[in-house]
Motif scaffolding. Structure first.
Motif, short mmCIF file in Angstrom:
data_model
loop_
_atom_site.label_atom_id
_atom_site.label_comp_id
_atom_site.label_asym_id
_atom_site.label_seq_id
_atom_site.Cartn_x
_atom_site.Cartn_y
_atom_site.Cartn_z
N ALA A 120 -16.91 -74.12 -21.42
CA ALA A 120 -17.12 -73.27 -20.25
C ALA A 120 -16.55 -71.88 -20.50
CB ALA A 120 -16.46 -73.90 -19.02
N PHE A 121 -17.26 -70.87 -19.98
CA PHE A 121 -16.95 -69.48 -20.29
C PHE A 121 -16.82 -68.64 -19.02
CE2 PHE A 121 -18.86 -71.26 -24.02
CZ PHE A 121 -18.25 -70.62 -25.10
N ASN A 122 -16.08 -67.54 -19.16
CA ASN A 122 -15.97 -66.55 -18.09
C ASN A 122 -17.09 -65.53 -18.21
OD1 ASN A 122 -13.44 -67.59 -17.13
ND2 ASN A 122 -12.43 -66.58 -18.86
N ASP A 123 -17.32 -64.82 -17.12
CA ASP A 123 -18.30 -63.73 -17.13
C ASP A 123 -17.61 -62.47 -17.67
OD1 ASP A 123 -20.50 -62.17 -16.80
OD2 ASP A 123 -20.51 -62.22 -14.61
N GLY A 124 -17.39 -62.49 -18.99
CA GLY A 124 -16.66 -61.41 -19.65
C GLY A 124 -15.23 -61.83 -19.95
#
Length: 445
Positions: A120-124
């Motif tokens: 899972a990743f952040n938006d930036g």
């Protein structure tokens, strides 16, 4: 897909408005559902189809698209693919939806290019994390739980976009590099003892960390590829998750098609096909086991959920996909049909320790939520892999089990659907819509 306090706006208005072509496409789809399942179900479908597009997707200046789960401000490779599932049938006839899916593929490939072990990743580079004390402190990464399906889902989405539209703009140099990485990483993790990956979290919850200083429980070589965590984000009991391996085998066939037909990269195509075969053979040799003794179906051969190659076998199924129940949907070309049919009988019976029955519903749940809870995702999968009659019955059941909210939740008490987890879970919304559209397809066939 960790469960957090809701941060989204479940009652927010649909803003910004949808593109007119998309709006008409979704309304027509919902009307098909209304014609066979009634106004209430059709209305729930239309609202859910709109809600995912308006309240979970953010389009970047580069044309990529970031997709949150609905209630968690991070993008999972799995969820962001499954949330788009009901829209894929419209890609050839609705260019704006095809552009949206292309934008999600671009972002997924960028994420995998950045860290193929993260789920899972952040938006930036926001620095947000599920647990700020995790070993991985990359500001782009929300969580670095390695799950095989996080590699497979973006591949299958890119492949479906290409096959539906013929467009190859997303299959660029970065995509080529990422698909090479996918093959190499799946092969490296066939022998996990050689892997650099570790995950350790200071927690008293055993499914939230990996044993042996983050390496996971011991495994022997089977030909399958290792996974630290399940599609539920819970740690694997044994390192070879069988449905994830079969899903990866199917995704590798997609890699081979793209590599050969788009890039003329015969080496990558050959490597992908060979590894797919190794995963399938490993699952057949080590992941097919006798039905648990003393239960209905005793003596049949079924797929185990997890094995370790050292004698450890876990017979169960989990609501999150890829699951054993979902194999015809995620791994249609690599499963053994006879073994799967016996497995389905096992999964949908009390022999599966996560099959729960109440006065309102029966279905598959997950150790990820409270004991005894049924998941609408699993009910939708049960319908999608069952008969037309199954689909109609389960569609109505999911709609009736909304707890009076007109929303599809993560899980619910099968005797009291007003007791549920996650007020807004976009993946569950989308699987409900996919089931409803399949019911409409049944009626027109």
């Amino acid at each position: 897909m960790g469960t957090l306090t809701t941060t989204a706006r479940p009652d927010a208005p649909l803003d910004p408005p949808l593109d007119a072509e998309v709006d008409a496409t979704l309304r027509a789809a919902a009307d098909r559902v209304r014609a066979v399942a009634g106004e209430r179900v059709g209305g729930m479908v239309e609202a859910a189809l709109r809600r995912t597009l308006t309240d979970t997707v953010t389009t970047g200046a580069d044309g990529s698209a970031f997709v949150i789960t609905g209630d968690i401000p991070a993008m999972w490779m799995r969820d962001s693919t499954t949330q788009l599932t009901p829209y894929l049938r419209f890609l050839a006839g609705c260019a704006p939806l095809a552009d949206l899916v292309a934008g999600v593929v671009r972002r997924q490939l960028a994420c995998l290019d950045h860290d193929p072990y993260a789920n899972a990743f952040n938006d930036g580079p926001t620095g947000a994390h599920y647990d700020p004390d995790d070993v991985c402190d990359d500001p782009h990464v929300w969580e670095q739980k390695y799950e095989v399906d996080s590699l497979a889902y973006p591949v299958t989405l890119a492949h479906r976009l290409w096959r539906a539209t013929g467009r190859t703009d997303v299959l660029d140099e970065r995509a080529h590099r990422v698909l090479r990485t996918v093959v190499d990483q799946l092969r490296l993790e066939q022998r996990h003892d050689r892997s650099p990956y570790r995950f350790s979290r200071d927690t008293a919850i055993p499914t939230e960390t990996l044993a042996r200083d983050g390496r996971g429980t011991p495994v022997g070589f089977t030909g399958m590829t290792w996974s630290g965590f399940r599609p539920s984000d819970d740690a694997c009991t044994f390192g070879y998750n069988v449905p994830a391996n079969l899903f990866a085998a199917q995704a590798l066939l997609a890699v081979a098609e793209i590599a050969g037909e788009v890039w003329s990269d015969t080496a990558l195509a050959d490597d992908a096909r060979a590894l797919s075969g190794e995963l399938v053979d490993g699952a057949a040799a080590h992941g097919v086991v006798p039905h648990p003794a003393g239960t209905p179906g005793d003596g049949a051969r079924i797929y185990a959920y997890e094995v370790d190659g050292l004698g450890g076998v876990l017979c169960m199924d989990d609501a999150n996909t890829p699951s054993l129940l979902s194999l015809p949907l995620v791994a249609p070309d690599v499963l053994d049909p006879d073994v799967w049919r016996a497995t389905r009988d096992f999964v949908l019976s009390p022999a599966n320790p996560y099959f729960f029955t109440g006065s309102v519903a029966s279905g598959v749940g997950s150790p990820h939520t409270m004991p005894g809870r049924v998941w609408p995702i699993a009910l939708a999968v049960e319908g999608l892999t069952g008969t037309p009659e199954d689909r109609r019955r389960l569609l109505q059941l999911i709609a009736d089990a909304d707890g009076g909210t007109d929303r599809v939740h993560e899980s619910f008490d099968p005797s009291d659907p007003t007791q549920y987890s996650r007020p807004w879970f976009s993946w569950a919304d989308s699987m409900f819509c996919e089931l409803a559209l399949a019911v409409a397809d049944d009626a027109s066939s």
